[in-house]
Design a protein around this motif. Structure first.
Motif, PDB file in Angstrom:
ATOM      1  N   GLY A  82     -73.098 -30.656  62.146  1.00 18.81           N
ATOM      2  CA  GLY A  82     -72.720 -30.099  60.856  1.00 18.81           C
ATOM      3  C   GLY A  82     -73.570 -30.561  59.695  1.00 18.81           C
ATOM      4  N   GLN A  83     -73.681 -29.679  58.707  1.00 15.15           N
ATOM      5  CA  GLN A  83     -74.317 -29.974  57.425  1.00 15.15           C
ATOM      6  C   GLN A  83     -73.218 -30.342  56.443  1.00 15.15           C
ATOM      7  OE1 GLN A  83     -77.360 -30.211  56.527  1.00 15.15           O
ATOM      8  NE2 GLN A  83     -77.692 -29.513  54.433  1.00 15.15           N
ATOM      9  N   HIS A  84     -73.478 -31.317  55.574  1.00 13.98           N
ATOM     10  CA  HIS A  84     -72.420 -31.722  54.647  1.00 13.98           C
ATOM     11  C   HIS A  84     -72.086 -30.571  53.701  1.00 13.98           C
ATOM     12  CE1 HIS A  84     -75.975 -32.665  52.149  1.00 13.98           C
ATOM     13  NE2 HIS A  84     -75.202 -32.384  51.130  1.00 13.98           N
ATOM     14  N   ILE A  85     -70.808 -30.334  53.547  1.00 12.42           N
ATOM     15  CA  ILE A  85     -70.290 -29.252  52.714  1.00 12.42           C
ATOM     16  C   ILE A  85     -69.247 -29.822  51.781  1.00 12.42           C
ATOM     17  CG2 ILE A  85     -68.995 -27.084  52.724  1.00 12.42           C
ATOM     18  CD1 ILE A  85     -70.209 -26.508  55.455  1.00 12.42           C
ATOM     19  N   GLY A  86     -69.278 -29.396  50.529  1.00 14.03           N
ATOM     20  CA  GLY A  86     -68.341 -29.896  49.532  1.00 14.03           C
ATOM     21  C   GLY A  86     -69.071 -30.651  48.442  1.00 14.03           C
ATOM     22  N   THR A  87     -68.415 -30.797  47.312  1.00 14.97           N
ATOM     23  CA  THR A  87     -69.030 -31.459  46.159  1.00 14.97           C
ATOM     24  C   THR A  87     -68.423 -32.828  45.896  1.00 14.97           C
ATOM     25  OG1 THR A  87     -67.521 -30.215  44.722  1.00 14.97           O
ATOM     26  CG2 THR A  87     -69.717 -29.295  45.081  1.00 14.97           C
ATOM     27  N   PHE A 123     -68.460 -32.339  57.441  1.00 16.92           N
ATOM     28  CA  PHE A 123     -69.600 -31.981  58.276  1.00 16.92           C
ATOM     29  C   PHE A 123     -69.073 -31.028  59.339  1.00 16.92           C
ATOM     30  CE2 PHE A 123     -70.953 -35.810  56.238  1.00 16.92           C
ATOM     31  CZ  PHE A 123     -72.324 -35.682  56.094  1.00 16.92           C
ATOM     32  N   ILE A 124     -69.424 -29.750  59.195  1.00 12.24           N
ATOM     33  CA  ILE A 124     -68.849 -28.728  60.059  1.00 12.24           C
ATOM     34  C   ILE A 124     -69.945 -28.153  60.954  1.00 12.24           C
ATOM     35  CG2 ILE A 124     -67.599 -26.544  60.159  1.00 12.24           C
ATOM     36  CD1 ILE A 124     -66.493 -27.212  57.366  1.00 12.24           C
ATOM     37  N   GLY A 125     -69.867 -28.499  62.238  1.00 12.21           N
ATOM     38  CA  GLY A 125     -70.825 -28.012  63.227  1.00 12.21           C
ATOM     39  C   GLY A 125     -70.104 -27.530  64.466  1.00 12.21           C
ATOM     40  N   ILE A 126     -70.866 -27.311  65.517  1.00 14.01           N
ATOM     41  CA  ILE A 126     -70.283 -26.788  66.758  1.00 14.01           C
ATOM     42  C   ILE A 126     -69.235 -27.735  67.323  1.00 14.01           C
ATOM     43  CG2 ILE A 126     -70.783 -26.053  69.113  1.00 14.01           C
ATOM     44  CD1 ILE A 126     -71.906 -24.198  66.959  1.00 14.01           C
ATOM     45  N   THR A 127     -69.523 -29.031  67.360  1.00 15.27           N
ATOM     46  CA  THR A 127     -68.607 -29.968  68.009  1.00 15.27           C
ATOM     47  C   THR A 127     -67.264 -30.072  67.299  1.00 15.27           C
ATOM     48  OG1 THR A 127     -69.581 -31.828  66.796  1.00 15.27           O
ATOM     49  CG2 THR A 127     -70.475 -31.347  68.976  1.00 15.27           C
ATOM     50  N   ILE A 152     -74.334 -17.848  64.500  1.00 14.63           N
ATOM     51  CA  ILE A 152     -73.017 -18.278  64.963  1.00 14.63           C
ATOM     52  C   ILE A 152     -72.130 -18.561  63.756  1.00 14.63           C
ATOM     53  CG2 ILE A 152     -73.659 -20.727  65.106  1.00 14.63           C
ATOM     54  CD1 ILE A 152     -71.508 -18.972  67.727  1.00 14.63           C
ATOM     55  N   GLN A 153     -70.883 -18.117  63.847  1.00 10.60           N
ATOM     56  CA  GLN A 153     -69.902 -18.412  62.797  1.00 10.60           C
ATOM     57  C   GLN A 153     -68.922 -19.453  63.314  1.00 10.60           C
ATOM     58  OE1 GLN A 153     -66.438 -15.724  61.226  1.00 10.60           O
ATOM     59  NE2 GLN A 153     -68.176 -15.430  59.826  1.00 10.60           N
ATOM     60  N   ILE A 154     -68.693 -20.458  62.482  1.00  9.87           N
ATOM     61  CA  ILE A 154     -67.820 -21.571  62.859  1.00  9.87           C
ATOM     62  C   ILE A 154     -66.552 -21.529  62.021  1.00  9.87           C
ATOM     63  CG2 ILE A 154     -67.594 -24.103  62.875  1.00  9.87           C
ATOM     64  CD1 ILE A 154     -70.615 -24.236  63.332  1.00  9.87           C
ATOM     65  N   THR A 155     -65.417 -21.637  62.693  1.00 15.13           N
ATOM     66  CA  THR A 155     -64.147 -21.795  61.998  1.00 15.13           C
ATOM     67  C   THR A 155     -63.884 -23.289  61.859  1.00 15.13           C
ATOM     68  OG1 THR A 155     -63.285 -19.755  62.960  1.00 15.13           O
ATOM     69  CG2 THR A 155     -61.678 -21.296  62.028  1.00 15.13           C
ATOM     70  N   PRO A 156     -63.750 -23.791  60.627  1.00 11.79           N
ATOM     71  CA  PRO A 156     -63.557 -25.240  60.422  1.00 11.79           C
ATOM     72  C   PRO A 156     -62.258 -25.743  61.047  1.00 11.79           C
ATOM     73  CG  PRO A 156     -64.182 -24.141  58.376  1.00 11.79           C
ATOM     74  CD  PRO A 156     -63.841 -23.058  59.364  1.00 11.79           C
ATOM     75  N   PRO A 157     -62.196 -27.037  61.328  1.00 11.11           N
ATOM     76  CA  PRO A 157     -61.005 -27.598  61.986  1.00 11.11           C
ATOM     77  C   PRO A 157     -59.744 -27.539  61.129  1.00 11.11           C
ATOM     78  CG  PRO A 157     -62.530 -29.336  61.336  1.00 11.11           C
ATOM     79  CD  PRO A 157     -63.250 -28.045  61.153  1.00 11.11           C
ATOM     80  N   ASP A 167     -61.808 -19.823  55.419  1.00  7.19           N
ATOM     81  CA  ASP A 167     -63.011 -20.656  55.421  1.00  7.19           C
ATOM     82  C   ASP A 167     -63.872 -20.386  56.659  1.00  7.19           C
ATOM     83  OD1 ASP A 167     -62.194 -21.764  53.083  1.00  7.19           O
ATOM     84  OD2 ASP A 167     -62.231 -23.841  53.782  1.00  7.19           O
ATOM     85  N   PHE A 168     -65.176 -20.533  56.508  1.00  7.03           N
ATOM     86  CA  PHE A 168     -66.100 -20.351  57.626  1.00  7.03           C
ATOM     87  C   PHE A 168     -67.430 -21.027  57.280  1.00  7.03           C
ATOM     88  CE2 PHE A 168     -67.036 -16.910  54.706  1.00  7.03           C
ATOM     89  CZ  PHE A 168     -68.427 -16.900  54.675  1.00  7.03           C
ATOM     90  N   VAL A 169     -68.256 -21.210  58.301  1.00  8.15           N
ATOM     91  CA  VAL A 169     -69.643 -21.645  58.126  1.00  8.15           C
ATOM     92  C   VAL A 169     -70.504 -20.772  59.034  1.00  8.15           C
ATOM     93  CG1 VAL A 169     -71.312 -23.520  58.268  1.00  8.15           C
ATOM     94  CG2 VAL A 169     -68.940 -24.020  57.655  1.00  8.15           C
ATOM     95  N   ASN A 170     -71.527 -20.149  58.459  1.00  9.69           N
ATOM     96  CA  ASN A 170     -72.447 -19.316  59.230  1.00  9.69           C
ATOM     97  C   ASN A 170     -73.821 -19.976  59.315  1.00  9.69           C
ATOM     98  OD1 ASN A 170     -70.502 -17.347  59.542  1.00  9.69           O
ATOM     99  ND2 ASN A 170     -71.294 -16.019  57.924  1.00  9.69           N
ATOM    100  N   TYR A 171     -74.361 -20.039  60.521  1.00 10.47           N
ATOM    101  CA  TYR A 171     -75.745 -20.448  60.744  1.00 10.47           C
ATOM    102  C   TYR A 171     -76.460 -19.240  61.355  1.00 10.47           C
ATOM    103  CZ  TYR A 171     -74.052 -25.286  60.288  1.00 10.47           C
ATOM    104  OH  TYR A 171     -73.480 -26.457  59.835  1.00 10.47           O
ATOM    105  N   TYR A 172     -77.551 -18.781  60.737  1.00 15.77           N
ATOM    106  CA  TYR A 172     -78.167 -17.541  61.207  1.00 15.77           C
ATOM    107  C   TYR A 172     -79.640 -17.474  60.818  1.00 15.77           C
ATOM    108  CZ  TYR A 172     -77.456 -16.259  56.314  1.00 15.77           C
ATOM    109  OH  TYR A 172     -77.467 -16.253  54.936  1.00 15.77           O
ATOM    110  N   LEU A 173     -80.396 -16.638  61.561  1.00 15.76           N
ATOM    111  CA  LEU A 173     -81.806 -16.423  61.295  1.00 15.76           C
ATOM    112  C   LEU A 173     -81.964 -15.216  60.382  1.00 15.76           C
ATOM    113  CD1 LEU A 173     -84.809 -17.073  61.912  1.00 15.76           C
ATOM    114  CD2 LEU A 173     -84.634 -15.533  63.881  1.00 15.76           C
ATOM    115  N   HIS A 174     -82.708 -15.409  59.271  1.00 16.17           N
ATOM    116  CA  HIS A 174     -82.938 -14.313  58.337  1.00 16.17           C
ATOM    117  C   HIS A 174     -84.238 -14.541  57.580  1.00 16.17           C
ATOM    118  CE1 HIS A 174     -82.462 -12.308  54.330  1.00 16.17           C
ATOM    119  NE2 HIS A 174     -82.182 -11.286  55.126  1.00 16.17           N
ATOM    120  N   ASP A 175     -85.088 -13.525  57.581  1.00 22.52           N
ATOM    121  CA  ASP A 175     -86.327 -13.547  56.795  1.00 22.52           C
ATOM    122  C   ASP A 175     -87.198 -14.767  57.133  1.00 22.52           C
ATOM    123  OD1 ASP A 175     -88.136 -12.540  54.942  1.00 22.52           O
ATOM    124  OD2 ASP A 175     -87.266 -13.675  53.278  1.00 22.52           O
ATOM    125  N   GLY A 176     -87.250 -15.128  58.402  1.00 20.44           N
ATOM    126  CA  GLY A 176     -88.127 -16.214  58.831  1.00 20.44           C
ATOM    127  C   GLY A 176     -87.555 -17.605  58.683  1.00 20.44           C
TER     128      GLY A 176
END
Length: 216
Positions: free
Chosen positions: A64-69, A76-80, A100-105, A113-122
């Motif tokens: 996961g990448q840190h999310i929140g201020t 940290f929301i990732g696959i695991t 891939i779209q991740i539903t947070p715990p 809420d969601f987190v998307n990791y995706y390929l776009h524009d290189g």
């Protein structure tokens, strides 16, 4: 006082020119060798840096990448840590996606809420909704923006690692919980010459809630 005279000979012009020619050749050879060394060093450094950047991104996807201020809200929301997974940006090949779209715990508190990791524009990017608030803009994760043109993503593919019950038998209504990640990228090492790095790995949700096999 008697002086003893010695017959001292100097260098001839031919000998001097020969020495200068040999010295010049050695200097040129050394310079060429140093130039080759630094070129090879830069090529190797670019290749190693690409490997490190790819592994770093795969770790972000997994953990996961840190999310929140505010510090109390940072996650940290990732696959695991995901509660659910869903393929997005599907390709023309059945079952293969570029995201891939991740539903947070804690999605029970914030069901949208969601987190998307995706390929776009290189670039591989991340966007999310955290505590009901959308991210202001997608975050570029790989490669760095300054490396555009030098580092090129060739493939970022997501698939179900348990397709056709390859690892375990899916239960009725069981959702995606374990994925294959295929990441391939290349880096420019000189002119129009590139060198590729290819990683394949499998990632799974840590807390998989499998459907019950019994009926009430």
């Amino acid at each position: 006082m008697k002086h003893r005279l010695f017959n001292e000979k100097g260098f001839t012009l031919t000998e001097t020119v020969a020495v200068m020619a040999i010295s010049s050749l050695l200097i040129v050879t050394a310079a060429l060798g140093i130039g080759v060394f630094f070129r090879k060093y830069q090529e190797l450094s670019a290749y190693v840096d690409l490997q490190k950047d790819m592994v770093s991104f795969l770790n972000v996807l997994k953990y996961g990448q840190h999310i929140g201020t505010r510090s109390s809200e940072i996650e940290f929301i990732g696959i695991t840590s995901a509660k659910g997974l869903k393929q997005i940006s599907m390709t023309s090949v059945p079952g293969i996606s570029k995201g891939i779209q991740i539903t947070p715990p804690i999605s029970n508190l914030y069901p949208t809420d969601f987190v998307n990791y995706y390929l776009h524009d290189g670039y591989i990017k991340m966007e999310y909704k955290h505590h009901g608030t959308d991210s202001s803009s997608p975050t570029i994760l790989f490669p760095e923006k300054k490396l555009r043109g030098k580092v090129i993503i060739e493939d970022f593919l997501i698939s179900d690692a348990n397709k056709n019950n390859a690892i375990f038998k899916y239960l009725p209504n069981e959702q995606l919980c374990i994925i294959n990640v295929d990441l391939k990228a290349k880096v420019k090492i000189r002119g129009d010459e590139y060198k590729s790095v290819h990683y394949k790995t499998t990632m799974a949700m840590k807390n998989m809630e499998r459907p019950s096999t019994t009926t009430p």
